[in-house]
Scaffold this motif. Sequence first.
Motif, PDB file in Angstrom:
ATOM      1  N   LEU A 530     -41.553  43.825  60.786  1.00  0.00           N
ATOM      2  CA  LEU A 530     -41.582  42.470  60.233  1.00  0.00           C
ATOM      3  C   LEU A 530     -42.973  42.093  59.705  1.00  0.00           C
ATOM      4  N   GLY A 531     -43.983  42.749  60.257  1.00  0.00           N
ATOM      5  CA  GLY A 531     -45.352  42.423  59.837  1.00  0.00           C
ATOM      6  C   GLY A 531     -45.842  43.246  58.668  1.00  0.00           C
ATOM      7  N   LYS A 532     -45.160  44.376  58.435  1.00  0.00           N
ATOM      8  CA  LYS A 532     -45.643  45.352  57.448  1.00  0.00           C
ATOM      9  C   LYS A 532     -45.982  44.740  56.074  1.00  0.00           C
ATOM     10  N   PRO A 533     -45.043  43.999  55.452  1.00  0.00           N
ATOM     11  CA  PRO A 533     -45.347  43.495  54.105  1.00  0.00           C
ATOM     12  C   PRO A 533     -46.619  42.634  54.073  1.00  0.00           C
ATOM     13  N   TYR A 534     -46.872  41.901  55.141  1.00  0.00           N
ATOM     14  CA  TYR A 534     -48.061  41.032  55.160  1.00  0.00           C
ATOM     15  C   TYR A 534     -49.332  41.838  55.358  1.00  0.00           C
ATOM     16  N   GLU A 535     -49.196  42.901  56.179  1.00  0.00           N
ATOM     17  CA  GLU A 535     -50.362  43.773  56.370  1.00  0.00           C
ATOM     18  C   GLU A 535     -50.763  44.397  55.038  1.00  0.00           C
ATOM     19  N   VAL A 536     -49.726  44.799  54.267  1.00  0.00           N
ATOM     20  CA  VAL A 536     -49.987  45.430  52.969  1.00  0.00           C
ATOM     21  C   VAL A 536     -50.698  44.433  52.052  1.00  0.00           C
ATOM     22  N   ILE A 537     -50.200  43.203  52.009  1.00  0.00           N
ATOM     23  CA  ILE A 537     -50.834  42.181  51.157  1.00  0.00           C
ATOM     24  C   ILE A 537     -52.273  41.941  51.606  1.00  0.00           C
ATOM     25  N   GLY A 538     -52.465  41.816  52.922  1.00  0.00           N
ATOM     26  CA  GLY A 538     -53.803  41.555  53.466  1.00  0.00           C
ATOM     27  C   GLY A 538     -54.775  42.638  53.046  1.00  0.00           C
ATOM     28  N   LYS A 539     -54.357  43.892  53.215  1.00  0.00           N
ATOM     29  CA  LYS A 539     -55.254  45.007  52.900  1.00  0.00           C
ATOM     30  C   LYS A 539     -55.567  45.016  51.405  1.00  0.00           C
ATOM     31  N   LYS A 540     -54.533  44.793  50.613  1.00  0.00           N
ATOM     32  CA  LYS A 540     -54.721  44.820  49.158  1.00  0.00           C
ATOM     33  C   LYS A 540     -55.741  43.750  48.741  1.00  0.00           C
ATOM     34  N   GLU A 541     -55.589  42.549  49.283  1.00  0.00           N
ATOM     35  CA  GLU A 541     -56.492  41.462  48.894  1.00  0.00           C
ATOM     36  C   GLU A 541     -57.934  41.755  49.306  1.00  0.00           C
ATOM     37  N   LEU A 542     -58.100  42.271  50.531  1.00  0.00           N
ATOM     38  CA  LEU A 542     -59.458  42.572  50.985  1.00  0.00           C
ATOM     39  C   LEU A 542     -60.080  43.659  50.119  1.00  0.00           C
ATOM     40  N   ASP A 543     -59.273  44.691  49.794  1.00  0.00           N
ATOM     41  CA  ASP A 543     -59.798  45.787  48.970  1.00  0.00           C
ATOM     42  C   ASP A 543     -60.205  45.285  47.586  1.00  0.00           C
ATOM     43  N   LEU A 544     -59.347  44.465  46.989  1.00  0.00           N
ATOM     44  CA  LEU A 544     -59.662  43.980  45.640  1.00  0.00           C
ATOM     45  C   LEU A 544     -60.913  43.097  45.665  1.00  0.00           C
ATOM     46  N   SER A 545     -60.992  42.241  46.685  1.00  0.00           N
ATOM     47  CA  SER A 545     -62.155  41.359  46.783  1.00  0.00           C
ATOM     48  C   SER A 545     -63.430  42.191  46.981  1.00  0.00           C
ATOM     49  N   ASP A 546     -63.349  43.242  47.814  1.00  0.00           N
ATOM     50  CA  ASP A 546     -64.518  44.109  48.023  1.00  0.00           C
ATOM     51  C   ASP A 546     -64.940  44.776  46.719  1.00  0.00           C
ATOM     52  N   LYS A 547     -63.922  45.122  45.921  1.00  0.00           N
ATOM     53  CA  LYS A 547     -64.211  45.751  44.635  1.00  0.00           C
ATOM     54  C   LYS A 547     -65.023  44.786  43.755  1.00  0.00           C
ATOM     55  N   VAL A 548     -64.626  43.533  43.775  1.00  0.00           N
ATOM     56  CA  VAL A 548     -65.340  42.523  42.975  1.00  0.00           C
ATOM     57  C   VAL A 548     -66.788  42.405  43.460  1.00  0.00           C
ATOM     58  N   VAL A 549     -66.959  42.336  44.798  1.00  0.00           N
ATOM     59  CA  VAL A 549     -68.301  42.081  45.322  1.00  0.00           C
ATOM     60  C   VAL A 549     -69.186  43.333  45.212  1.00  0.00           C
ATOM     61  N   TYR A 550     -68.674  44.480  45.658  1.00  0.00           N
ATOM     62  CA  TYR A 550     -69.503  45.694  45.605  1.00  0.00           C
ATOM     63  C   TYR A 550     -69.786  46.111  44.158  1.00  0.00           C
ATOM     64  N   GLY A 551     -68.801  45.925  43.293  1.00  0.00           N
ATOM     65  CA  GLY A 551     -68.988  46.355  41.897  1.00  0.00           C
ATOM     66  C   GLY A 551     -69.660  45.286  41.050  1.00  0.00           C
ATOM     67  N   ASP A 552     -69.925  44.128  41.650  1.00  0.00           N
ATOM     68  CA  ASP A 552     -70.515  43.009  40.901  1.00  0.00           C
ATOM     69  C   ASP A 552     -69.690  42.763  39.629  1.00  0.00           C
ATOM     70  N   LEU A 553     -68.360  42.715  39.816  1.00  0.00           N
ATOM     71  CA  LEU A 553     -67.474  42.698  38.649  1.00  0.00           C
ATOM     72  C   LEU A 553     -67.500  41.378  37.880  1.00  0.00           C
ATOM     73  N   LEU A 554     -67.908  40.308  38.541  1.00  0.00           N
ATOM     74  CA  LEU A 554     -67.863  39.032  37.818  1.00  0.00           C
ATOM     75  C   LEU A 554     -68.883  38.997  36.670  1.00  0.00           C
ATOM     76  N   ARG A 555     -69.805  39.961  36.665  1.00  0.00           N
ATOM     77  CA  ARG A 555     -70.737  39.990  35.522  1.00  0.00           C
ATOM     78  C   ARG A 555     -69.985  40.328  34.243  1.00  0.00           C
ATOM     79  N   PHE A 556     -68.779  40.915  34.372  1.00  0.00           N
ATOM     80  CA  PHE A 556     -68.005  41.262  33.167  1.00  0.00           C
ATOM     81  C   PHE A 556     -66.991  40.171  32.814  1.00  0.00           C
ATOM     82  N   TYR A 557     -66.903  39.146  33.659  1.00  0.00           N
ATOM     83  CA  TYR A 557     -65.788  38.211  33.514  1.00  0.00           C
ATOM     84  C   TYR A 557     -66.229  36.910  32.853  1.00  0.00           C
TER      85      TYR A 557
END
Length: 565
Positions: A530-557
Motif C-alpha cells: 500500500l505504501g509502494k506508490p508513495y515511496e516511488v513518488i517520494g524518491k523520484k521527487e527527491l532525486d529530481l530536486s537533487d538534480k536541480v541543486v547539484y547541477g545548478d540547473l536553474l541557471r538554465f531556466y
Amino acid sequence: MLIIVIDALLSFLLYANIVYYRFFNDFITLPVLTQSKNFGELGGSTQALMKPYDVLFFIDTLVLIGLVLFKVVKPHTDRLNVRAILTVFVSAIMIFIVNLSLAEADRPQLLSRTFDRNYLVKYLGAYNYTIYDIIQNTRSSSAQRALADSSDLTDVENYTKSNYADPNPAYFGKYKGMNVIYISLESLQDFVINFKMPDGQEVTPFLNSLTMGANNTVYFNNFFHQTGQGKTSDAEFMMENSLFPLPQGSVFTMKAQNTFEASPAILSSRGYETAAFHGNNKTFWNRDEMYKSLGYERFFDSKYYDMSPANTKNYGMKDKPFFKESIPYLTKLKQPFYSKLILLSNHFPFGMDKQDTTFPVGDYGDSVVNNYFQSANYMDQAVKQFFGDLKKQGLLDHTIVVMYGDHYGISENHNSAMEKVIGKPIDAFENAQLQRVPLFFHHIPKVKGAAHPAYGTNSIYGGDVDVRPTVLNLLGINTKDYIQFGTDLFSKQHRQIIPFRNGDVITNQYTITDGNVFSNKTGKPVDKSLGKPYEVIGKKELDLSDKVVYGDLLRFYKPKRFCIL
Ligand code: GP9
Ligand code: MN
C-alpha cells in the motif's frame, strides 16, 4: 629553503583570512575566492584594513630567513631521519584526532553540517579549515555542475508541470499587494500546541488562540517539517524555493553560489522590498552569502541588535528583545515588503535565564524535555508581544504572517521522556508522527462556502515545500512556470504526499517509515504494498530536486513570469 617557502605561504594564508575577516567578518571560502567580486569590494580598502603591527604575523618567516642569512643555522644536507619524520607525522595526526573529537563532543556533526565557519575555524584552526573548505567545495560541486546542461531540466520540468495544482479561486490573489512576514518558530513541534502542563497551564496560550481562528488565522495541524542536516537553513530553503534540502549538509553552506528563483527575488521583481532578520552572526549557515542568492536586499543580523548578555543566550538574541528591536527596522521598510524573522531562543538545550520566566519546568525525568516547555512558553509570549506591536504600528491588517516550526526540538534520544509527555509508547509510527510542526497563516480572508474552513484548524496534510506556492497564490502570483515540488495547501488539487530526506513518506492515509507502512487512522502496520506508490513518488521527487541543486540547473531556466533583477 622549502620550509621557509611553506612557512611564508601559510603565514600569507593566515594573513589573507585576517584582512578578509576585518572587512567581511567572515573567513575566505573557495567560492568566494573564485568569485572575484568579493575581493573587488575589498580592493580599495585593503590598505585601510592593514595595521603596521601586522608585520608580526610574518615574524616567523622573517626569523627563519634571518637565521639562514646570518648563518646561525645551516641548511641540512645529510639524509633525513625517516623515523623522526614519521614520529612527528603520527603525533600530529593523533593530536588532530583528539582535538577533533573534543570539537565534535562540543558541536556534534561539526564537519558534516558545516553550520558556521566561525565554529569551524575555532575548533579546527585556520589551516585545517582551509583544507576542509577545499575538499567540501570540490566534492559538492564540480562534476555534477560541470556535466549538467539545459537538457537536464526537461525531466524536472515535465515532472513539476504534471504535479502542478491549480490555485483555489476563492483564495487566489486575495492578498495582492499585502506585506509578508515569515516567522521561523525555532524548534517548535506540534505536540506543544494545545498541550497543558500537569497544573493545567497551557504552554502556548497565544498560538493556541490562533488555532481557534483568533486574528483570522488558519492553523495546519497535519504539517510536517522535511528538513535534513541543514535544520533551520533547510526549512528556510524549502519555504522560499519549494525544492528539497540535500541528503547531506545544507544547501545554504554548499550551494550558495547557485542560481535560485526564490520568493524574495520573485517578489522584489514585483516591487516588494525584501529583508531578513536574525539575531545571530550573519555567517551562521552561510546566510550572508545565501541571502544574496535568494534575492534579499537587506539582512539585519546580530550587528543591528543590542547583543548585551541580558538580551542573549546560546547562539544569539532572545526572542522578546529580538522582536522589539526588529520593529523599527521593519516599519522603515518600503511597503509592500517581504520579510522573514528567524527566532532563536527556543533552541536546544532550552535552558532559560531565571529572570525571563515564571513558567514551570516539566517533570519528565529529562532536563532537555523539562526545559522545552518553559522555553516554548517564552517564545509564545514573544510572538504575542510582536502581534501587539504590529497592530500598534497599523501593520497587522495588511500583512500576511506565516509562522512555522522549523524542525523538531526534541530528538529521538529523548523519546523515553517524550512517552510520558504524550502518554503513549513511541514506536516507529509515533516517532514519524512527532515530526509535525505547527504552521499558521495569519489573516486569511474570510471566504463563504470555501472548501476549507476560512479560520481555525485545517487538517490537510502538507510539508515545507508546499508553503511557497500557497503564499504566492495568495498574493496573486501564478506559479505554473516555476520549478517547484510543493503544491498550494488551499488548492483542491493539493497532493497530500510528504516525502522526507530519510526515505520516509507520510500521506493523509499512510505513514511509511523504516520500511514499514502504518495506517494513520489505527497506527497499526498494513500491507507494505500500500505504501509502494508513495515511496516511488517520494524518491523520484527527491532525486529530481537533487538534480536541480547539484547541477545548478536553474541557471538554465528562464520562465516567462520570472524576472531576475
Ligand atoms: C542559528 C539558528 C539555529 O542561526 O538558525 O540553527 P539550527 O541549529 O536550529 O539549525
Ligand atoms: Mn532551528
